[in-house]
Motif scaffolding. Structure first.
Motif, PDB file in Angstrom:
ATOM      1  N   UNK B  23       0.771  -1.306   0.200  1.00 47.17           N
ATOM      2  CA  UNK B  23       0.050  -0.051   0.030  1.00 47.17           C
ATOM      3  C   UNK B  23       0.770   1.295  -0.011  1.00 47.17           C
ATOM      4  N   UNK B  24       1.666   1.160   0.820  1.00 44.24           N
ATOM      5  CA  UNK B  24       2.731   2.511   1.035  1.00 44.24           C
ATOM      6  C   UNK B  24       3.524   2.601  -0.385  1.00 44.24           C
ATOM      7  N   UNK B  25       4.129   1.705  -0.903  1.00 48.64           N
ATOM      8  CA  UNK B  25       4.842   1.677  -1.961  1.00 48.64           C
ATOM      9  C   UNK B  25       3.848   2.261  -3.353  1.00 48.64           C
ATOM     10  N   UNK B  26       2.747   1.757  -3.351  1.00 45.90           N
ATOM     11  CA  UNK B  26       1.864   2.266  -4.211  1.00 45.90           C
ATOM     12  C   UNK B  26       1.299   3.622  -3.896  1.00 45.90           C
ATOM     13  N   UNK B  27       1.200   4.120  -2.771  1.00 49.64           N
ATOM     14  CA  UNK B  27       0.749   5.513  -2.605  1.00 49.64           C
ATOM     15  C   UNK B  27       1.878   6.560  -3.106  1.00 49.64           C
ATOM     16  N   UNK B  28       3.062   6.183  -2.903  1.00 48.42           N
ATOM     17  CA  UNK B  28       4.190   6.733  -2.855  1.00 48.42           C
ATOM     18  C   UNK B  28       4.291   6.941  -4.472  1.00 48.42           C
ATOM     19  N   UNK B  29       4.268   5.978  -5.370  1.00 44.98           N
ATOM     20  CA  UNK B  29       4.328   6.026  -6.568  1.00 44.98           C
ATOM     21  C   UNK B  29       3.048   6.927  -7.437  1.00 44.98           C
ATOM     22  N   UNK B  30       1.892   6.613  -6.646  1.00 44.68           N
ATOM     23  CA  UNK B  30       0.577   7.104  -7.300  1.00 44.68           C
ATOM     24  C   UNK B  30       0.968   8.554  -7.254  1.00 44.68           C
ATOM     25  N   UNK B  35       0.828  13.506 -10.163  1.00 49.00           N
ATOM     26  CA  UNK B  35       1.263  14.720 -10.340  1.00 49.00           C
ATOM     27  C   UNK B  35       1.696  15.032 -11.805  1.00 49.00           C
ATOM     28  N   UNK B  36       2.311  13.892 -12.454  1.00 54.77           N
ATOM     29  CA  UNK B  36       2.648  13.734 -13.988  1.00 54.77           C
ATOM     30  C   UNK B  36       1.444  14.023 -14.770  1.00 54.77           C
ATOM     31  N   UNK B  37       0.422  13.167 -14.583  1.00 55.36           N
ATOM     32  CA  UNK B  37      -0.761  12.957 -15.221  1.00 55.36           C
ATOM     33  C   UNK B  37      -1.627  14.359 -15.212  1.00 55.36           C
ATOM     34  N   UNK B 277      14.496  16.157  -3.426  1.00 50.79           N
ATOM     35  CA  UNK B 277      13.194  15.047  -4.011  1.00 50.79           C
ATOM     36  C   UNK B 277      12.301  14.809  -2.607  1.00 50.79           C
ATOM     37  N   UNK B 278      12.845  15.048  -1.575  1.00 50.28           N
ATOM     38  CA  UNK B 278      12.165  14.600  -0.363  1.00 50.28           C
ATOM     39  C   UNK B 278      11.220  15.834  -0.208  1.00 50.28           C
ATOM     40  N   UNK B 279      11.637  17.064  -0.391  1.00 57.17           N
ATOM     41  CA  UNK B 279      10.427  18.082  -0.497  1.00 57.17           C
ATOM     42  C   UNK B 279       9.510  18.187  -1.266  1.00 57.17           C
ATOM     43  N   UNK B 280       9.864  17.649  -2.610  1.00 57.54           N
ATOM     44  CA  UNK B 280       8.758  17.514  -3.547  1.00 57.54           C
ATOM     45  C   UNK B 280       7.956  16.231  -3.187  1.00 57.54           C
ATOM     46  N   UNK B 281       8.400  15.202  -2.511  1.00 54.73           N
ATOM     47  CA  UNK B 281       7.756  14.161  -2.131  1.00 54.73           C
ATOM     48  C   UNK B 281       6.772  14.626  -0.958  1.00 54.73           C
ATOM     49  N   UNK B 282       7.115  15.245  -0.070  1.00 59.15           N
ATOM     50  CA  UNK B 282       6.276  15.756   1.023  1.00 59.15           C
ATOM     51  C   UNK B 282       5.178  16.695   0.362  1.00 59.15           C
ATOM     52  N   UNK B 283       5.607  17.534  -0.462  1.00 56.12           N
ATOM     53  CA  UNK B 283       4.589  18.564  -1.093  1.00 56.12           C
ATOM     54  C   UNK B 283       3.457  17.782  -1.767  1.00 56.12           C
ATOM     55  N   UNK B 284       3.971  16.595  -2.756  1.00 60.24           N
ATOM     56  CA  UNK B 284       3.011  15.823  -3.684  1.00 60.24           C
ATOM     57  C   UNK B 284       1.980  15.090  -2.659  1.00 60.24           C
ATOM     58  N   UNK B 286       1.334  15.475   0.272  1.00 59.89           N
ATOM     59  CA  UNK B 286       0.304  16.342   0.899  1.00 59.89           C
ATOM     60  C   UNK B 286      -0.859  16.792  -0.052  1.00 59.89           C
ATOM     61  N   UNK B 287      -0.376  17.152  -1.226  1.00 60.30           N
ATOM     62  CA  UNK B 287      -1.202  17.708  -2.356  1.00 60.30           C
ATOM     63  C   UNK B 287      -2.259  16.802  -2.610  1.00 60.30           C
ATOM     64  N   UNK B 288      -2.090  15.458  -3.060  1.00 59.88           N
ATOM     65  CA  UNK B 288      -2.668  14.491  -3.773  1.00 59.88           C
ATOM     66  C   UNK B 288      -3.268  13.374  -2.718  1.00 59.88           C
TER      67      UNK B 288
END
Lengths: 248, 388
Positions: B23-30, B35-37, B277-284, B286-288
């Motif tokens: 679940x967590x691996x999927x969530x991170x990739x999603x 974001x790209x989509x 990348x961590x900053x972007x990860x946290x941001x995305x 939170x956003x999605x």
């Protein structure tokens, strides 16, 4: 249905015979199933051990223990196989399926031996362990333990089925025997009653027992003989030959 | 694949005691794919993740892969979870090699997808278990803890880590002093006393665990309760936050269980926002707020806002998008390998450059070590101070 004393022994004989048949076939069944299953399990285990040993050569030479573990994990799913372990040529355990650990008896035993052994492992059960060398033993060996408890379970199941069948045959056989003995005893009952009647009547003529007298078996012959004797005795009585003190 | 979509196929644990990993691996990739989509996709194509649950069991994983390859005809396989599952899937990739379906970035550090004969069918991003266990062993031996015991899952994953420890100890003239196993799928409610007693008898200086979070948390609990007072290490696959959650939930004395805990990681700390990348990860994230695939969920699960596993999923997705973009306007499977090999010194944003090549099928090499402080995993500063 009253069964004559004469036939009770026959009936007991039938009981006894059925008992002997039931016990002897069960013993034979146990022996046959146990022997064949044990041989089959051992043979299958040896085949599987050889298959793993053959498949392990490249994997072992490449030192890929992950693939080796994956290989034995697939085989341990086969019913009856309880554990598999692979040892190196020096006896080191390279892969195994034991949980929570390698049993003391196996860990401290001779892991290079290829002889089939019977093991009783505390907390695990009883097993037959076979071994197959990898690359003629220079790359190690595959050991497979088969659960003899499963063999015992199958033997028990086979015996249970056997006993079930014999019990049904026994009950049906006994009922049939009782009925047949009863059938056989009925004419004898008739002869006995006829003889009693002859003894009680003054002039016996067989009236009322025509059916019995008309039989063409031993009961009919016996009845006719009794009637004849009775008539002879009646005649002798009339002639005074059978008076007390009289002469023949 | 169509003009509007690129379909990637995933088989992972979305049910069972290890569902947190899938679940967590999927969530991170999603989070990254979303974001790209939302920003036009990859050259106009949306990325779709077709997901199936295998419950971290090999047979369903093989079945799912058949479906993904032969029925769904996905463009590539992506984000699989686990060694026992992936090692059984690899022969299928070889069997259908003419289809050129590659496995991208599985969540496992095992060797089979890094070496012949199956290495050519997979691409890895994370460091291997061999590297993780080598790092743990070197650091333990470095502070004088030479007697290493291993607690591991009785399958290919456990064996992979066990082999890594065994290999890492050899240069020091040491051997594994004790080993104990557990069955895959063990729960936190399971008892690990037998395993603890087996390892205690070997008088270890440290224990390295190769397992999933539920079993490793149970082992940690019983080890502390039974007085096995030595450092207990886990590799990245364990799912650190899930483990921490289990071991500390409903306990006031959680610190007692975590003070000698050390986990290796294959991605940097998700708390360190100084890493781009961590900053972007946290941001995305939170956003999605990516959610697990609802159709696959059979048990309750409360997602973490951040975790090492979801960060890894995020980085996997980020590199996947880069590779798909390098395929150009007409993506073709036959060009995939070339696109991956064109990744040279690529900056994912975590400070370590990523490179691939015919002899290099793993992008990242670095291993990080974390300990629990104030209820969360933080980077380990000094092995000597903590465990010396």
């Amino acid at each position: 249905m009253k069964i004559q004393k004469l036939f009770r022994k026959t009936l007991f004989g039938v009981f006894f015979l059925f008992g002997v048949i039931g016990v002897s076939t069960s013993v034979l069944c146990i022996y046959t199933v146990d022997t064949h299953l044990s041989e089959e399990y051992e043979s299958n285990s040896k085949d599987i051990a050889k298959t793993i040993a053959d498949a392990s050569v490249d994997i072992l030479l490449n030192r890929n223990l992950t693939a080796l573990q994956s290989l034995i994990d697939q085989f341990v799913e086969i019913q009856g196989i309880s554990y598999i372990y692979i040892t190196s040529e020096t006896g080191e355990f390279l892969a195994h399926t034991f949980v929570p650990g390698i049993p003391e008896e196996i860990r401290t035993g001779d892991t290079t031996s290829m002889v089939t052994v019977e093991r009783s492992l505390p907390g695990m059960g009883d097993f037959v362990e076979v071994a197959s060398p990898i690359l003629a033993g220079v790359a190690g060996a595959v050991h497979i333990g088969s659960d003899t408890g499963l063999i015992a379970l199958k033997v028990q199941r086979a015996i249970g089925q056997q006993i079930y069948l014999i019990s049904i045959i026994f009950v049906v056989g006994i009922l049939a025997a009782i009925w047949l003995v009863g059938q056989a005893a009925r004419p004898v009952d008739g002869v006995l009653a006829f003889a009693v009647k002859l003894a009680q009547e003054r002039e016996a003529d067989g009236r009322g027992n025509e059916k019995l007298l008309a039989r063409n078996d031993e009961a009919g012959e016996l009845a006719r003989l009794f009637l004849h004797f009775s008539q002879v005795m009646d005649r002798d009585k009339a002639d005074g030959l059978s008076q007390p003190g009289g002469k023949e | 694949m169509t003009d509007s979509e690129i379909v990637l196929g995933t088989s992972a644990a979305f049910s069972g005691p290890s569902r947190g990993l899938g679940i967590e691996l999927f969530r991170g990739a999603s989070a990254y794919f979303e974001h790209v989509n939302r920003n036009g996709g990859v050259r106009g194509r949306r990325i779709v993740l077709r997901t199936y649950d295998d419950g971290y069991q090999p047979d369903p994983s093989v079945q799912n892969t058949m479906t993904l390859m032969l029925e769904d005809e996905v463009f590539a396989l992506f984000g699989y979870v686990g060694t026992p599952t992936v090692t059984r899937v690899l022969p299928m990739l070889k069997k259908f090699q003419e289809r050129q379906v590659y496995l991208f970035f599985p969540f496992t550090g095992a060797q089979p997808q890094r070496e012949p004969p199956y290495g050519p069918f997979a691409f890895n991003l994370r460091a291997s278990y061999r590297q993780e266990t080598a790092g743990l062993v070197q650091n333990f031996v470095g502070i004088g803890r030479k007697r290493i015991a291993v607690f591991y899952q009785a399958d290919a994953y456990g064996r992979s880590g066990w082999a890594g420890v065994r290999r890492a100890l050899r240069p020091f003239g040491e051997r594994i002093v004790g080993e104990a196993t557990y069955g895959r799928g063990s729960k936190f409610t399971g008892i690990m006393r037998d395993q603890v007693e087996i390892l205690k008898a070997s008088r270890p200086d440290a224990v390295i665990c190769i397992g999933a979070y539920a079993a490793c948390a149970a082992f940690l609990r019983d080890a502390v309760d039974l007085g096995l007072r030595v450092p207990i290490a886990n590799v990245s696959f364990v799912g650190s936050e899930n483990l921490l959650n289990l071991i500390t939930q409903r306990r006031d004395d959680g610190e007692r269980y975590t003070e000698l805990l050390v986990n290796s990681q294959v991605v940097p700390s998700y708390h360190d926002v100084g890493i781009p990348a961590v900053q972007q990860y946290q941001e995305l994230m939170a956003r999605y707020d990516p959610q697990p695939p609802q159709e696959l969920l059979r048990e309750d699960y409360t997602p973490f806002s951040h975790s090492f596993v979801s960060l890894e999923g995020f980085l996997n997705a980020k590199l996947m998008v880069e590779i798909l973009d390098r395929l150009g306007d007409k993506p073709d499977r036959s060009a995939l390998e070339g696109a991956v090999f064109s990744i040279r010194d690529f900056d994912l944003g975590i400070g370590e450059l990523v490179s691939f090549g015919p002899e290099r099928r793993q992008g990242l090499q670095k291993v990080y070590y974390t300990v629990v402080d104030e209820g969360r995993f933080v980077p380990l500063d000094s092995w000597e101070n903590r465990f010396g």
